[in-house]
Motif scaffolding. Sequence first.
Motif, PDB file in Angstrom:
ATOM      1  N   UNK A  84      -7.638   5.046   3.141  1.00 25.61           N
ATOM      2  CA  UNK A  84      -7.038   3.977   2.362  1.00 25.61           C
ATOM      3  C   UNK A  84      -6.966   4.363   0.898  1.00 25.61           C
ATOM      4  N   UNK A  85      -5.796   4.211   0.286  1.00 26.28           N
ATOM      5  CA  UNK A  85      -5.603   4.602  -1.117  1.00 26.28           C
ATOM      6  C   UNK A  85      -5.203   3.431  -1.993  1.00 26.28           C
ATOM      7  N   UNK A  86      -4.995   2.256  -1.414  1.00 30.67           N
ATOM      8  CA  UNK A  86      -4.598   1.097  -2.200  1.00 30.67           C
ATOM      9  C   UNK A  86      -3.229   1.293  -2.833  1.00 30.67           C
ATOM     10  N   UNK A  87      -3.157   1.000  -4.134  1.00 29.51           N
ATOM     11  CA  UNK A  87      -1.894   1.117  -4.867  1.00 29.51           C
ATOM     12  C   UNK A  87      -1.732   2.476  -5.542  1.00 29.51           C
ATOM     13  N   UNK A  88      -2.550   3.433  -5.147  1.00 31.69           N
ATOM     14  CA  UNK A  88      -2.517   4.745  -5.794  1.00 31.69           C
ATOM     15  C   UNK A  88      -1.151   5.412  -5.660  1.00 31.69           C
ATOM     16  N   UNK A  89      -0.568   5.343  -4.467  1.00 33.69           N
ATOM     17  CA  UNK A  89       0.750   5.972  -4.259  1.00 33.69           C
ATOM     18  C   UNK A  89       1.826   5.305  -5.098  1.00 33.69           C
ATOM     19  N   UNK A  90       1.759   3.982  -5.228  1.00 32.60           N
ATOM     20  CA  UNK A  90       2.765   3.266  -6.017  1.00 32.60           C
ATOM     21  C   UNK A  90       2.584   3.537  -7.508  1.00 32.60           C
ATOM     22  N   UNK A  91       1.349   3.674  -7.945  1.00 28.96           N
ATOM     23  CA  UNK A  91       1.099   4.031  -9.344  1.00 28.96           C
ATOM     24  C   UNK A  91       1.634   5.424  -9.647  1.00 28.96           C
ATOM     25  N   UNK A  92       1.419   6.342  -8.699  1.00 30.19           N
ATOM     26  CA  UNK A  92       1.937   7.701  -8.856  1.00 30.19           C
ATOM     27  C   UNK A  92       3.461   7.703  -8.891  1.00 30.19           C
ATOM     28  N   UNK A  93       4.066   6.821  -8.100  1.00 30.13           N
ATOM     29  CA  UNK A  93       5.522   6.758  -8.030  1.00 30.13           C
ATOM     30  C   UNK A  93       6.139   6.401  -9.375  1.00 30.13           C
ATOM     31  N   UNK A  94       5.489   5.492 -10.114  1.00 29.10           N
ATOM     32  CA  UNK A  94       6.030   5.038 -11.396  1.00 29.10           C
ATOM     33  C   UNK A  94       6.052   6.141 -12.441  1.00 29.10           C
ATOM     34  N   UNK A  95       5.180   7.131 -12.292  1.00 29.50           N
ATOM     35  CA  UNK A  95       5.111   8.220 -13.276  1.00 29.50           C
ATOM     36  C   UNK A  95       5.664   9.535 -12.740  1.00 29.50           C
ATOM     37  N   UNK A  96       6.274   9.501 -11.573  1.00 27.26           N
ATOM     38  CA  UNK A  96       6.800  10.704 -10.931  1.00 27.26           C
ATOM     39  C   UNK A  96       8.193  11.006 -11.473  1.00 27.26           C
TER      40      UNK A  96
ATOM     41  N   UNK B 155       2.516  12.245   4.219  1.00 33.73           N
ATOM     42  CA  UNK B 155       3.124  11.086   4.858  1.00 33.73           C
ATOM     43  C   UNK B 155       2.965   9.803   4.073  1.00 33.73           C
ATOM     44  N   UNK B 156       1.807   9.607   3.444  1.00 35.07           N
ATOM     45  CA  UNK B 156       1.568   8.383   2.684  1.00 35.07           C
ATOM     46  C   UNK B 156       2.520   8.239   1.512  1.00 35.07           C
ATOM     47  N   UNK B 157       2.698   9.313   0.758  1.00 35.90           N
ATOM     48  CA  UNK B 157       3.590   9.252  -0.398  1.00 35.90           C
ATOM     49  C   UNK B 157       5.046   9.169   0.038  1.00 35.90           C
ATOM     50  N   UNK B 158       5.405   9.856   1.132  1.00 31.07           N
ATOM     51  CA  UNK B 158       6.766   9.756   1.664  1.00 31.07           C
ATOM     52  C   UNK B 158       7.069   8.325   2.095  1.00 31.07           C
ATOM     53  N   UNK B 159       6.085   7.662   2.707  1.00 30.17           N
ATOM     54  CA  UNK B 159       6.277   6.267   3.103  1.00 30.17           C
ATOM     55  C   UNK B 159       6.448   5.374   1.881  1.00 30.17           C
ATOM     56  N   UNK B 160       5.756   5.671   0.797  1.00 29.07           N
ATOM     57  CA  UNK B 160       5.900   4.893  -0.433  1.00 29.07           C
ATOM     58  C   UNK B 160       7.318   5.007  -0.987  1.00 29.07           C
ATOM     59  N   UNK B 161       7.868   6.213  -0.992  1.00 27.36           N
ATOM     60  CA  UNK B 161       9.245   6.409  -1.452  1.00 27.36           C
ATOM     61  C   UNK B 161      10.215   5.681  -0.519  1.00 27.36           C
TER      62      UNK B 161
END
Length: 292
Positions: free
Chosen positions: A50-62, A261-267
């Motif tokens: 479980x990473x919580x909102x980590x992937x979404x936070x990363x997305x905003x700065x990617x 997979x987690x980050x791909x799902x976030x995108x």
Amino acid sequence: MLKSRKSEVLAAIVLAGPFVALYAWMFIYPTIQMVHLSFQNAPLIGEGTWAGLKNYTKLLSDRTFKTAVWNTAYFVLLTVVPGTAVALAIALMVSRLNGWFQSIILAMFFVPYVLPVTVVYILWDWMVNVQFGVLQPVIALFTGKPVNVWRTIPWFMPGVAIVTIWWTNGFSILLFLAGIRNIPKEIYEAALLDGASRTQVFWRVTWPLLWPVTVLCLTIQLILQLKIFDQVYLFSMGGRTQVTMVMVQYIFEQGFQRNNGGYAATIAVALFVIVVAVSVLQLQAARLRRGT
């Protein structure tokens, strides 16, 4: 009356039940799983943490994600409205023809739509080849020299947009042609008797009556082009893919090439939200336009 009502409900359940079950299995369940995966640090296949909102936070700065969003939006601007306008113009032209000649011309515009993307890629890659491409003399008229379209960043996305319009416009042409044929001839005859010119007939008769078909074509094209992947991936092979990255291509890279997979799902969730939001806004704008 009550017995009849129960029979209707039972018939509706029997008829709609298989579709609802299939839809839930093929769309709703995978969507829920995708959203759940977006909150995890996980490979494409297998357990994650479980990473919580980590992937979404990363997305905003990617920065690559921002580039992919911009390239996707730019591609939509280059294809959706221009492609629909071209399809309408071709449909109006074809509607003036008759008999077998109309069928031949219509088939010529529709044939590209049934071609696989790999065939489209090989065909256009050959036509714009720097050494022997048949379109290079036309390009040289504007640039003064041959241009490697797929390796020149300012030319890449417009080039892919032209290919996409040529490839996918056949379906929109058919929709517009069907809409034109459903307009009663009496309306045109009345307009001409009132002294309307061809331009006035188009703007006062044809265009308003074709508005529902136009909205349908715009919506279909918008959803398709927001999910652009095949053409960009094929034409950018061996080139600067990070510069020409689009959103689905970035999902593919993160999920299948980097096994993230987690980050791909976030995108993918971000793309899903964008597609739904833009489609709803377009339909609402079309409804307001029809109301006016």
